[in-house]
Motif scaffolding. Structure first.
Motif: not given
Lengths: 128, 409
Positions: B118-119, B300-312, B314-321
């Motif tokens: 979260a932001d 958080g929107k800002r957090r989605k720019l860098s995905w700099d949190f534990p598992g980030g 992997l989560m970005r990957d799940q969102l993309d695919h």
């Protein structure tokens, strides 16, 4: 509501039984419905099904959990109370009357005598 | 997802002897209820009000009430009546089992962002966010509420079953100059329902003015109360954190209002299920990601720019695919509830997933469930089957929540 009756018998699984000839009417006790809370679903055995003594043959579900109901005696299911399937709350309001579950034609009507009488069941409840 | 192995039904005798069984089943499989149980500060109060106490998350908790006197005139008690009363008026929930803690130190928001998606830095003082502690595998260690009290101070509320894990995780992973201060001497009451704001307004007009996910500290009589505008029922409502020594006076004060009755854990569970809210240990766990759980909105929107949190990543990957499985709402046909662990089967007979929360929705007068299904089966309207006690029950994927949220806007 529950009436103290000399010819009503009980099990430690909290079923009650009334005998008329060789036909036994079975339900769950007022104590059981009280412990279960608001019932939302009842499943009854199929007509003509043969059930053994102690066999799980009906299910009651409260808001949160499901419980088995056992046949107190061996026999064949000859009648089921569809009214409680349509409105399970009848079991809460009149467990030992209108809220009966099913009727079985007993293989051995004398087995009825071996079940707990009201006093023995009440004593058993005291131990819980 | 929790491990399987729970029987579909339990003997009636087990119920009658030990009504607790069902809640004990809801505890985490790897988290056996400790003996002896912790007691709530209001333990005697609950018993005086006719509570049936059951073990939950290591605490002896009220599951439902056999109300008497004035309270019985308002609500007859029992899960169904308590549930409907909360949707109609207001219910008082003792949630003092939950973990409360302050996090204190310079840069505390940035520090916590290393552990949650979260932001937090962007939160204004007096505002709150729902978020999760995540692990490197993208799983959820716990879900929690974070309040910003000041730039150097946050207030957390975490699940009872996870508080030790959470506080250890925070202490181990936050910088040394951030203090984790569990508040064992604070109780927590929730007041939920359409009449909650009117009741709180009579005691503290300021608290009743809070926006959704707003926080303030007020005095109700002489009691210092940390008040939040949120809840776990889908209704408007408040959570009030008070010193343990004051909680009985606050509980008495609240039930003195004609709209309010105490509500047990049973209705708390059916209310949150109707609201489509997750229960940690059932719907969320360390092997389930926020993306799979449908909680992407908490990142958080800002957090989605860098995905700099534990598992980030992997989560970005799940969102993309696309995640392989997704949490959905499920409406079984008929009246038989499908409980947690129920197997879900696709129309073509292949395995589709598992129910993680299931029961009966009193407001809908019908069974409802949430579960995880394969992505190709997650669209609203998809026909599925549920295997309940060996029988196949037709069911349909439906949007969540089952009952619309009525949060204040």
């Amino acid at each position: 509501m529950a009436s103290k009756s000399a010819d009503k018998r009980f099990t430690k699984d909290h079923e009650w039984v009334v005998l008329d000839g060789d036909i036994a009417t079975v339900g769950i006790t007022d104590h059981a419905q009280e412990q279960l809370g608001d019932l939302v679903h009842v499943e009854l055995p199929a007509l003509e099904r043969s059930v053994a003594e102690g066999e799980a043959c009906a299910v009651v579900e409260s808001v949160k959990a499901a419980s088995d109901v056992y046949s107190p005696l061996a026999g064949k299911v000859v009648e089921i109370n569809e009214t409680i399937v349509e409105d399970p709350s009848i079991v809460n309001s009149d467990a030992e009357g209108e809220g009966w579950f099913f009727r079985i034609e007993l293989d051995d009507p004398e087995a009825f005598e071996a079940l707990l009488d009201q006093d023995a069941y009440d004593e058993y409840l005291e131990t819980l | 997802m929790t491990e399987g192995g729970r029987p579909a039904s339990i003997p009636l005798a087990a119920w009658a002897q030990n009504v607790e069984t069902f809640v004990a089943q809801n505890a985490l499989p790897d988290d056996p209820t400790p003996v002896p149980l912790n007691t709530l500060p209001l333990d005697d109060w609950h018993r005086r009000h006719g509570a049936r106490m059951v073990p939950f998350a290591g605490y002896s908790m009220p599951v439902q009430y056999d109300l008497s006197g004035d309270l019985a005139d308002r609500c007859r008690g029992g899960v169904m009546a308590e549930h409907l009363h909360t949707r109609r008026a207001a219910g008082l929930f003792d949630v003092s089992h939950m973990g409360q803690a302050f996090l204190t130190g310079t840069g505390v928001a940035d520090a916590l962002e290393r552990l949650v998606p979260a932001d937090i830095a962007g939160l204004k003082p007096g505002r709150q966010r729902y978020t999760m502690l995540t692990n490197e595998a993208g799983g959820i260690i716990d879900d929690l509420l974070v309040t910003k009290l000041a730039d150097n101070r946050l207030f957390l509320v975490v699940n009872a079953s996870r508080k030790e894990v959470d506080f250890r995780h925070l202490a181990a992973n936050l910088p040394e100059d951030i203090q984790v201060e569990p508040q064992e001497d604070r109780a927590l009451l929730a007041l939920q329902g359409p009449a909650a704001a009117a009741v709180v307004g009579r005691l503290s007009p300021e608290a009743a003015m809070l926006p959704f996910l707003g926080f303030t500290t007020v005095r109700i009589f002489d009691i210092l109360c940390h008040v939040s505008r949120l809840g776990y029922t889908g209704e408007d409502g408040f959570e009030i954190s008070v010193p343990v020594g004051d909680v009985e006076e606050l509980a008495d004060t609240l039930v003195a209002h004609p709209e309010v009755v105490p509500i047990g854990l049973g209705a708390r569970d059916s209310l949150r299920l109707e609201a489509g809210l997750c229960l940690y240990g059932n719907d969320l766990d360390e092997l389930t990601s926020p993306i799979e759980a449908g909680l992407t909105w908490t990142i958080g929107k800002r957090r989605k720019l860098s995905w700099d949190f534990p598992g980030g990543s992997l989560m970005r990957d799940q969102l993309d695919h696309g995640a392989t499985r997704i949490r959905v709402g499920i409406r079984p046909d008929g009246r038989a509830p499908a409980r947690a662990q129920t197997t879900i089967v696709a129309a073509d007979g292949t395995e589709a997933g598992t129910v993680t929360s299931g029961g009966f929705g009193p407001s809908l007068n019908a069974p409802i469930a949430m579960g995880y299904v394969r992505r190709d089966l997650a669209a609203d309207g998809t026909k599925l089957s549920l295997i309940v006690r060996g029988k196949t029950i037709p069911a349909t994927v439906v949007p969540l929540p089952f009952v619309p949220h009525r949060y204040v806007r």
